[in-house]
Scaffold this motif. Structure first.
Motif, short mmCIF file in Angstrom:
data_model
loop_
_atom_site.label_atom_id
_atom_site.label_comp_id
_atom_site.label_asym_id
_atom_site.label_seq_id
_atom_site.Cartn_x
_atom_site.Cartn_y
_atom_site.Cartn_z
N ARG A 137 152.60 -49.35 -19.98
CA ARG A 137 151.25 -49.69 -19.51
C ARG A 137 150.92 -48.96 -18.22
N THR A 138 151.91 -48.92 -17.32
CA THR A 138 151.69 -48.23 -16.05
C THR A 138 151.42 -46.74 -16.29
N ASN A 142 147.93 -44.81 -15.38
CA ASN A 142 147.94 -43.62 -14.53
C ASN A 142 147.28 -42.44 -15.23
N LYS A 143 147.54 -42.33 -16.53
CA LYS A 143 146.92 -41.26 -17.31
C LYS A 143 145.41 -41.43 -17.38
N LEU A 144 144.97 -42.66 -17.57
CA LEU A 144 143.52 -42.93 -17.59
C LEU A 144 142.87 -42.58 -16.26
N HIS A 145 143.57 -42.94 -15.18
CA HIS A 145 143.04 -42.60 -13.85
C HIS A 145 142.96 -41.09 -13.69
N GLY A 151 136.18 -33.61 -14.18
CA GLY A 151 134.71 -33.51 -14.24
C GLY A 151 134.15 -34.00 -15.55
N GLU A 152 134.75 -33.58 -16.67
CA GLU A 152 134.29 -33.98 -18.00
C GLU A 152 135.50 -34.37 -18.85
N PRO A 153 136.00 -35.61 -18.68
CA PRO A 153 137.18 -36.04 -19.44
C PRO A 153 136.86 -36.13 -20.93
N LEU A 161 143.55 -43.65 -25.22
CA LEU A 161 144.34 -44.30 -24.18
C LEU A 161 143.97 -45.77 -24.04
N LYS A 162 142.67 -46.06 -24.10
CA LYS A 162 142.23 -47.45 -23.97
C LYS A 162 142.67 -48.28 -25.18
N ARG A 163 142.65 -47.64 -26.35
CA ARG A 163 143.10 -48.31 -27.57
C ARG A 163 144.59 -48.66 -27.47
#
Length: 323
Positions: A137-138, A142-145, A151-153, A161-163
């Motif tokens: 989860r960590t 961190n990857k999401l952050h 600029g354009e993820p 990632l959220k899934r």
């Protein structure tokens, strides 16, 4: 050393286990039931099997021997390693390790391994799985952050990632509910009493019970603090070399980290912990050192609660201090 006992030093790996007995005889068996059966034929009532706690590999053989009424000891790998280093052995093979484990068994006082109930085994397995999921989860957070600062993820990546995070949260929740159920089934009263200590929440109370076997694995609070790696190590040589005392950090890291997080809350709501923290800081010591002392205090309070059958009372801390 008992001269009537024949020791068997066992070095276990994934596929095989190597054995050397007190007479110097060497054997190798497959690390599965067929190998266990062949090994058992060498044993009698005077046999004592000794092995290291090697991750997961030793469990099957240890339980097999225990269930077949054979004497077995599962030793701390660090103690065995130090013994081997003292022998100044330059040879490092599975065969040599089993021989040195046998020599170790002949010279130290061994405790018989008793194993754990199925409930305790399952609780420990859940704890290890939760540790893995927490790290995952960590990493995902961190990857999401990291993606968010671009600029354009990529929307596809962010959704993925959220899934994954939602799925992990679901798995963690399911395992935590199961762990709570197991602890309540086996240590309901102890769980209730440990939670009365200000600073120790539900999750920490659960982990304390699981990792200490309901506090049955320890005969003193000092042993428990050593297990958590919270005991100070003094570094001094002669009159010229003096290092700062530090905690050993050689114990259970998960338990140590949990207690450190609890220490912040304990400094606010636990009177004796707050007094200890303020006293150490007033002497000019670092706040981190004071928090470590609070961790020790919390662990000793938990041990006293477990052994006394009492619930925590801020106004009657002297009762616990006598235990």
């Amino acid at each position: 050393m008992n001269k009537d006992i024949k020791y068997f030093g066992i070095d276990i790996s994934h596929l095989v286990f190597d054995v050397t007995d007190s007479d110097g005889n060497y054997y190798q068996f497959k690390n599965k039931v067929s190998g266990f059966n062949k090994f058992k034929k060498l044993l009698n009532c005077n046999s004592h099997c000794v092995m290291e706690a090697t991750g997961y590999y030793h469990y099957q053989l240890a339980y097999y021997l225990f269930e077949n009424d054979k004497k077995v000891s599962v030793e701390n790998p660090l103690a065995v390693k130090r013994f081997i280093q003292m022998r100044l052995s330059k040879i490092k093979t599975d065969k040599s390790d089993s021989k040195l484990i046998c020599a170790y068994a002949e010279q130290v006082e061994l405790k018989l391994w008793k194993g754990s109930s199925k409930e305790v085994q399952e609780s420990l397995q859940i704890t290890r799985a939760l540790s893995v999921y927490t790290k995952q989860r960590t990493m995902l957070k961190n990857k999401l952050h990291g993606e968010s600062v671009l600029g354009e993820p990529s929307k596809a990546v962010v959704r993925s990632l959220k899934r994954s995070l939602r799925q992990l949260d679901k798995e963690v929740g399911t395992l935590e509910e199961k762990l709570l159920l197991l602890v309540k089934e086996s240590h309901k009263d102890l769980f209730t009493r440990i939670k009365t200590i200000p600073g120790i929440g539900r999750k920490t109370a659960i982990m304390l019970i699981v990792l200490t076997g309901g506090f049955e694995r320890f005969s003193s609070a000092g042993e428990l603090c050593s297990y958590a790696g919270l005991t100070p190590v003094i570094r001094q040589s002669g009159s010229s070399v003096k290092g700062r005392p530090r905690i050993s950090k050689m114990g259970n890291q998960k338990l140590r980290n949990l207690l450190f997080m609890c220490s912040f809350s304990a400094c606010k709501y636990n009177k004796s912990c707050r007094a200890l923290y303020e006293r150490i800081v007033a002497k000019g010591k670092s706040k981190k050192l004071a928090l470590i002392a609070v961790c020790n205090k919390l662990l000793k309070q938990a041990f006293a609660i477990a052994k006394s059958g009492l619930i925590f009372d801020n106004e009657y801390k002297s009762k616990l201090a006598k235990i």
